[in-house]
Design a protein around this motif. Sequence first.
Motif: not given
Length: 84
Positions: A43-59
Amino acid sequence: MIGRLFWLVLGAVLGVAGYRRLTAFARSVSPAGRARALGRFTADVREGMQLYMERQPGDRPSTLEGQQGRREFPGPATGRGPGG
């Protein structure tokens, strides 16, 4: 009399503390304890990856995708020797 009371209280405190540590250790060693710890870690890894993906530009493409289109390598240009 006070000396005996001191040792009695000290023994009770150490006994309770030891019992708590022993039960915590037994839970961590048991399969259910390991599964619970693994679930928390996942769960901690998933939460960290979610935070990482939210901070990365998607385009933007990833670094590797951006380098595949151009075949540039560091160093001197082809056909030229060092210094010139």
